[in-house]
Write a protein that holds these residues in place. Structure first.
Motif: not given
Length: 345
Positions: A2-4, A8-11, A108, A139
């Motif tokens: 997944d993206y994380k 890349v941490d959308i949260d 990050r 990010e």
């Protein structure tokens, strides 16, 4: 995947927006019509305030001063640097700031670091009556080393066309009034870092007896904004031209405002050079000419004015916090516009 998992941490991005929303709102002026999170920032120019309004814009960064912030793990001052640098760049053309946009890119995203950076920007925006209208936080895994980021700023200001300051009326016999800097501002850090961290082998927490502070405190001193000092004087038409002394020092920045047929002679012995510059020059064995072209050497802004207006101008600057402003040179015939020095040691 997944993206994380790809870095890349959308949260984290959402948490960053939550933290900075209030900081940005604290800078909003009456012209702001949008909120943080809009696709575009909206700003309304006050009707009737300007006869022939001209928008003045600029973009800049903090440069390798960021490396010192990474080492010191202190991130609020670089936000102030960014705003004040941009404010000064449009101020020299007579403009007052309307709004500011930022771009923060990192490998990050750390919400706490982003909050500190934006907190510094917000504080500077409030001090300059400039709205932090929006920005971008990117990010990008793999683009930056761990704990590092890059920072850029974009400013838009306004001035009535008849009050534009462009240097066209500068003439032979005019004088240069220099206003002190608050330190290195945001220029010369590639050389300063090499001297301090490579040649002297110091760390950001090292105390320098000659300077009375740590290396980090000296090198992270915020870039000064000259708007509070100069802004109230712009309507008097006493100032013919101004130069913000950034990368290139006085040597390369002052000619940018001189008309053809003129040059400047600067008396390098006419002001007390802050100890930090002498310390760097001694430690790095840097030639005087290179110092003048790399650092501001204690003069962050130069105003060009008629000789008979110099003392009144200095008095008004002192009354508004511009203490220690002084005549540092004069305009002479020359082609192309250039700077020469006397008493350079």
């Amino acid at each position: 995947m997944d993206y994380k998992a790809s870095g890349v941490d959308i949260d984290a991005g959402n948490e960053t927006v939550r933290r900075i929303r209030g900081l940005a709102r604290s800078t909003f002026t009456s012209g702001v019509l949008s909120d943080i999170g809009s696709f575009g920032g909206l700003f309304r120019i006050e009707p009737g305030r300007y006869k022939d309004p001209v928008l003045v814009s600029s973009a800049d960064g903090v440069g390798t001063k960021l490396k010192v912030a990474f080492m010191a793990n202190r991130h609020d001052t670089v936000g102030q640097d960014l705003v004040n640098h941009c404010v000064n760049d449009i101020l020299v053309q007579g403009a007052e700031p309307l709004f500011f946009l930022d771009y923060l890119a990192t490998g990050r995203l750390s919400p706490s670091v982003a909050e500190a950076i934006v907190g510094g920007m917000a504080a500077a925006c409030r001090e300059n009556n400039c709205a932090l209208l929006g920005g971008e936080t990117a990010e990008m895994p793999g683009m930056y080393n761990e704990g590092e980021y890059d920072l850029a700023g974009f400013i838009v200001g306004i001035v009535d066309r008849e009050r534009l300051i462009n240097g066209r009326t500068i003439a032979v016999g005019d004088v240069l009034v220099g206003i002190p800097s608050s330190g290195l501002h945001t220029n010369g850090y590639s050389l300063a870092r090499r001297i301090v961290f490579e040649r002297l082998q110091l760390g950001v927490d090292s105390h320098v007896a000659d300077l009375g502070r740590t290396v980090g405190e000296v090198l992270l001193e915020p870039h000064r904004s000259y708007l509070p000092v100069i802004g109230p004087l712009l309507e008097a038409s006493r100032i013919k031209g101004m130069a913000h002394i950034t990368g290139g020092g006085i040597t390369d920045n002052l000619p940018r405002v001189l008309p053809h047929g003129t040059a400047a002679v600067v008396d390098a012995g006419s002001w007390p050079v802050p100890r930090v510059f002498a310390w760097l020059q001694d430690a790095g064995k840097v030639p005087a000419e290179d110092m003048m072209r790399t650092f501001n050497m204690g003069i962050g802004l130069i105003c060009v004015t008629a000789k008979d207006q110099a003392e009144p101008l200095i008095g008004e600057l002192a009354a508004r916090g511009g203490r220690d402003a002084r005549v540092i040179g004069e305009i002479v015939p020359g082609e192309p516009p250039s700077v020469s020095y006397i008493n350079l040691t």
